[in-house]
Structure formats: structure tokens, C-alpha cells
Write a protein that holds these residues in place. Structure first.
Motif, PDB file in Angstrom:
ATOM      1  N   ILE A   1       3.896   0.373   6.861  1.00 23.40           N
ATOM      2  CA  ILE A   1       3.576  -0.485   5.719  1.00 23.40           C
ATOM      3  C   ILE A   1       4.529  -0.100   4.587  1.00 23.40           C
ATOM      4  N   SER A   2       5.279  -1.068   4.100  1.00 19.08           N
ATOM      5  CA  SER A   2       6.257  -0.818   3.030  1.00 19.08           C
ATOM      6  C   SER A   2       5.815  -1.505   1.748  1.00 19.08           C
ATOM      7  N   ASN A   3       5.903  -0.749   0.658  1.00 21.98           N
ATOM      8  CA  ASN A   3       5.634  -1.299  -0.676  1.00 21.98           C
ATOM      9  C   ASN A   3       6.944  -1.228  -1.443  1.00 21.98           C
ATOM     10  N   GLU A   4       7.647  -2.349  -1.551  1.00 23.17           N
ATOM     11  CA  GLU A   4       8.953  -2.399  -2.212  1.00 23.17           C
ATOM     12  C   GLU A   4       8.846  -2.643  -3.711  1.00 23.17           C
ATOM     13  N   SER A   5       7.656  -2.769  -4.231  1.00 19.13           N
ATOM     14  CA  SER A   5       7.486  -2.980  -5.675  1.00 19.13           C
ATOM     15  C   SER A   5       7.456  -1.641  -6.390  1.00 19.13           C
ATOM     16  N   ASP A   6       7.462  -1.694  -7.719  1.00 24.85           N
ATOM     17  CA  ASP A   6       7.406  -0.469  -8.521  1.00 24.85           C
ATOM     18  C   ASP A   6       5.981   0.041  -8.707  1.00 24.85           C
ATOM     19  N   ALA A   7       5.001  -0.820  -8.490  1.00 23.94           N
ATOM     20  CA  ALA A   7       3.596  -0.462  -8.718  1.00 23.94           C
ATOM     21  C   ALA A   7       2.922  -0.114  -7.389  1.00 23.94           C
ATOM     22  N   PRO A   8       1.876   0.698  -7.421  1.00 31.05           N
ATOM     23  CA  PRO A   8       1.174   1.047  -6.181  1.00 31.05           C
ATOM     24  C   PRO A   8       0.265  -0.077  -5.696  1.00 31.05           C
ATOM     25  N   VAL A   9      -0.079  -0.045  -4.407  1.00 33.30           N
ATOM     26  CA  VAL A   9      -1.109  -0.917  -3.848  1.00 33.30           C
ATOM     27  C   VAL A   9      -2.248  -0.030  -3.397  1.00 33.30           C
ATOM     28  N   LEU A  10      -3.463  -0.564  -3.499  1.00 35.07           N
ATOM     29  CA  LEU A  10      -4.663   0.231  -3.240  1.00 35.07           C
ATOM     30  C   LEU A  10      -5.490  -0.399  -2.132  1.00 35.07           C
ATOM     31  N   ASP A  11      -6.359   0.406  -1.535  1.00 32.83           N
ATOM     32  CA  ASP A  11      -7.339  -0.050  -0.539  1.00 32.83           C
ATOM     33  C   ASP A  11      -6.690  -0.907   0.548  1.00 32.83           C
ATOM     34  N   VAL A  12      -5.674  -0.360   1.186  1.00 37.90           N
ATOM     35  CA  VAL A  12      -4.935  -1.101   2.205  1.00 37.90           C
ATOM     36  C   VAL A  12      -5.693  -1.016   3.525  1.00 37.90           C
ATOM     37  N   SER A  13      -5.949  -2.189   4.113  1.00 43.55           N
ATOM     38  CA  SER A  13      -6.597  -2.274   5.417  1.00 43.55           C
ATOM     39  C   SER A  13      -5.582  -2.859   6.400  1.00 43.55           C
ATOM     40  N   VAL A  14      -5.407  -2.187   7.545  1.00 50.53           N
ATOM     41  CA  VAL A  14      -4.458  -2.627   8.568  1.00 50.53           C
ATOM     42  C   VAL A  14      -5.257  -2.992   9.810  1.00 50.53           C
ATOM     43  N   MET A  15      -5.220  -4.286  10.182  1.00 52.04           N
ATOM     44  CA  MET A  15      -5.957  -4.771  11.348  1.00 52.04           C
ATOM     45  C   MET A  15      -4.950  -5.287  12.379  1.00 52.04           C
TER      46      MET A  15
ATOM     47  N   VAL B   1      -6.965 -10.716  20.458  1.00 52.15           N
ATOM     48  CA  VAL B   1      -7.978  -9.677  20.282  1.00 52.15           C
ATOM     49  C   VAL B   1      -7.590  -8.855  19.063  1.00 52.15           C
ATOM     50  N   SER B   2      -8.559  -8.558  18.216  1.00 53.97           N
ATOM     51  CA  SER B   2      -8.314  -7.692  17.065  1.00 53.97           C
ATOM     52  C   SER B   2      -8.752  -6.286  17.400  1.00 53.97           C
ATOM     53  N   GLY B   3      -7.945  -5.337  16.963  1.00 55.09           N
ATOM     54  CA  GLY B   3      -8.283  -3.929  17.183  1.00 55.09           C
ATOM     55  C   GLY B   3      -9.110  -3.390  16.038  1.00 55.09           C
ATOM     56  N   THR B   4      -9.250  -2.091  15.988  1.00 58.97           N
ATOM     57  CA  THR B   4     -10.010  -1.422  14.941  1.00 58.97           C
ATOM     58  C   THR B   4      -9.145  -1.295  13.691  1.00 58.97           C
ATOM     59  N   ALA B   5      -9.703  -1.613  12.554  1.00 56.76           N
ATOM     60  CA  ALA B   5      -8.953  -1.549  11.300  1.00 56.76           C
ATOM     61  C   ALA B   5      -8.769  -0.100  10.873  1.00 56.76           C
ATOM     62  N   ARG B   6      -7.631   0.166  10.272  1.00 58.26           N
ATOM     63  CA  ARG B   6      -7.343   1.476   9.679  1.00 58.26           C
ATOM     64  C   ARG B   6      -7.195   1.293   8.178  1.00 58.26           C
ATOM     65  N   PHE B   7      -7.611   2.275   7.410  1.00 61.70           N
ATOM     66  CA  PHE B   7      -7.582   2.184   5.954  1.00 61.70           C
ATOM     67  C   PHE B   7      -6.651   3.231   5.361  1.00 61.70           C
ATOM     68  N   VAL B   8      -5.899   2.803   4.366  1.00 58.20           N
ATOM     69  CA  VAL B   8      -5.018   3.694   3.599  1.00 58.20           C
ATOM     70  C   VAL B   8      -5.428   3.513   2.143  1.00 58.20           C
ATOM     71  N   PRO B   9      -5.840   4.581   1.464  1.00 58.33           N
ATOM     72  CA  PRO B   9      -6.348   4.425   0.102  1.00 58.33           C
ATOM     73  C   PRO B   9      -5.292   3.992  -0.918  1.00 58.33           C
ATOM     74  N   ARG B  10      -4.040   4.475  -0.762  1.00 59.78           N
ATOM     75  CA  ARG B  10      -3.022   4.173  -1.772  1.00 59.78           C
ATOM     76  C   ARG B  10      -1.628   4.329  -1.176  1.00 59.78           C
ATOM     77  N   ILE B  11      -0.765   3.355  -1.506  1.00 59.16           N
ATOM     78  CA  ILE B  11       0.651   3.456  -1.152  1.00 59.16           C
ATOM     79  C   ILE B  11       1.427   3.296  -2.450  1.00 59.16           C
ATOM     80  N   HIS B  12       2.161   4.326  -2.820  1.00 55.33           N
ATOM     81  CA  HIS B  12       2.902   4.333  -4.082  1.00 55.33           C
ATOM     82  C   HIS B  12       4.041   3.315  -4.046  1.00 55.33           C
ATOM     83  N   GLY B  13       4.532   2.985  -5.238  1.00 53.76           N
ATOM     84  CA  GLY B  13       5.645   2.046  -5.347  1.00 53.76           C
ATOM     85  C   GLY B  13       6.917   2.614  -4.739  1.00 53.76           C
TER      86      GLY B  13
END
Length: 193
Positions: A105-119, A134-146
Motif C-alpha cells: 500500500i503506497s501513500n504518495e501524498s504528504d499527509a497520512p492515511v488512517l484506519d486502512v483496511s485491505v480486503m 471470493v473475498s479473503g480476510t481483511a487486514r487492518f493497518v492503523p496508519r500509513i505516513h505520507g
């Protein structure tokens, strides 16, 4: 007395002749102008009012349609401006082995993104059969910095064996720095979540 009767007869015949002539002249005018009896009954004094009313209603409708178009354009511009940060968040999927998926997961902006869910979403095709998703199990990432990325490994389990023809995509759900919640399917555009 004979003289009085004769004078009255002359007056009467003169009046009758002038009335008859006036009626004939009016009839000739109507025929020359193409008017029928029906048209002479209509009160043409209200026709300009009719045109004025139609013109007024038409102008109000024209302004209403223009205003709606302008409101839609402004809302679309606002949505694009709001989504400018969300467009800079993306994911790349890579198959590892027979049941493991690596997601970067890439965050190319200067600001962080929060509560990231990957399904993860696995799609495979069998000849003569419709595609199966078929959907798998979701994984959570609390924060990805800019200007950074985060790596997530997802095990699809033994029941989902990855073949080379299988397609794996991810659905990202996250919150941007303004508090807007977004959902992004694969490489699609971000949508309000």
C-alpha cells in the motif's frame, strides 16, 4: 301628410342602403383578410398575454436547468478536490506461492492515511463456467505516513489455491487527513465509503 311619409321613406331607404353597404364592406374586408366567422369570435386581445405567459414560463425553466447544471458541475469539482488526496493512495498485489498474497500500500501524498483496511478479492475463471469471486480476510493497518508505503501479507487459506490464471485485486478502505472515508477497488477511482 303625403309629404311627411315620402320624406320618412327616403330617410329610411337611405339608412337601409348605408347599413347594407357598411355590412358588405365589412364582409368584403373579412373575406379579403381570410378571416372566418370563428376567428371573428375569438378575443384577440388576450393573445399577447398568452405569448407573454409562455415566454415567462420558458425563461424560468431555462434558468432552472442552467442552475441545476451549474450546481452539478460545482459538486463534481468539489468531489474531485476532496478525492485528490485519496487518488494518491494505491495498492499493488503480488501472488506469493499457492495461497499467500503480498500487498504493498503506497501513500504518495504528504499527509497520512488512517484506519486502512485491505480486503483481497480472488477471481478465477473455469472454461464453460461463469467467473467466481471470493473475498479473503481483511487486514487492518492503523496508519500509513505520507510519502511511504506499507507491506501486508495475506494468507488466503488452504481452500483457495492460487493458479496462474487467477486474478487477485484488493479493496482499500481508508480515512484521509480531512476525515473523509474512502473506498478504492483495485485500480479504480476512489469513492465515498
Amino acid at each position: 301628410m303625403k309629404e311627411i311619409v315620402a320624406v320618412n321613406d327616403r330617410r329610411r331607404s337611405k339608412r337601409d342602403r348605408s347599413a347594407t353597404e357598411a355590412a358588405l364592406v365589412r364582409a368584403d374586408d373579412h373575406v379579403a383578410m381570410g378571416w372566418s366567422n370563428f376567428q371573428s369570435v375569438i378575443d384577440w386581445g388576450t393573445v399577447p398575454d398568452w405569448f407573454g405567459a409562455v415566454g415567462s414560463v420558458g425563461s424560468v425553466l431555462f434558468v432552472y436547468v442552467g442552475l441545476r447544471r451549474e450546481i452539478r458541475a460545482r459538486r463534481a469539482d468539489e468531489q474531485r478536490a476532496r478525492a485528490s488526496h485519496a487518488r494518491l493512495v494505491s495498492a499493488v498485489v503480488e501472488k506469493r506461492g499457492s495461497s499467500i498474497v503480498r500487498v504493498v500500500i503506497s501513500n504518495e501524498s504528504d499527509a497520512p492515511v488512517l484506519d486502512v483496511s485491505v480486503m483481497p478479492k480472488l477471481t478465477w475463471h473455469t472454461i464453460g463456467q461463469p467467473d467466481v469471486a471470493v473475498s479473503g480476510t481483511a487486514r487492518f493497518v492503523p496508519r500509513i505516513h505520507g510519502r511511504s508505503s506499507h507491506e501486508v501479507f495475506i494468507d488466503l487459506g488452504a481452500e483457495h489455491r492460487l493458479e496462474t490464471a487467477d486474478q487477485v485485486a484488493v479493496e482499500l478502505t481508508f480515512t484521509d487527513h480531512d476525515g473523509n472515508r474512502w473506498r478504492r477497488d483495485g485500480a479504480g477511482q476512489p469513492q465515498d465509503a
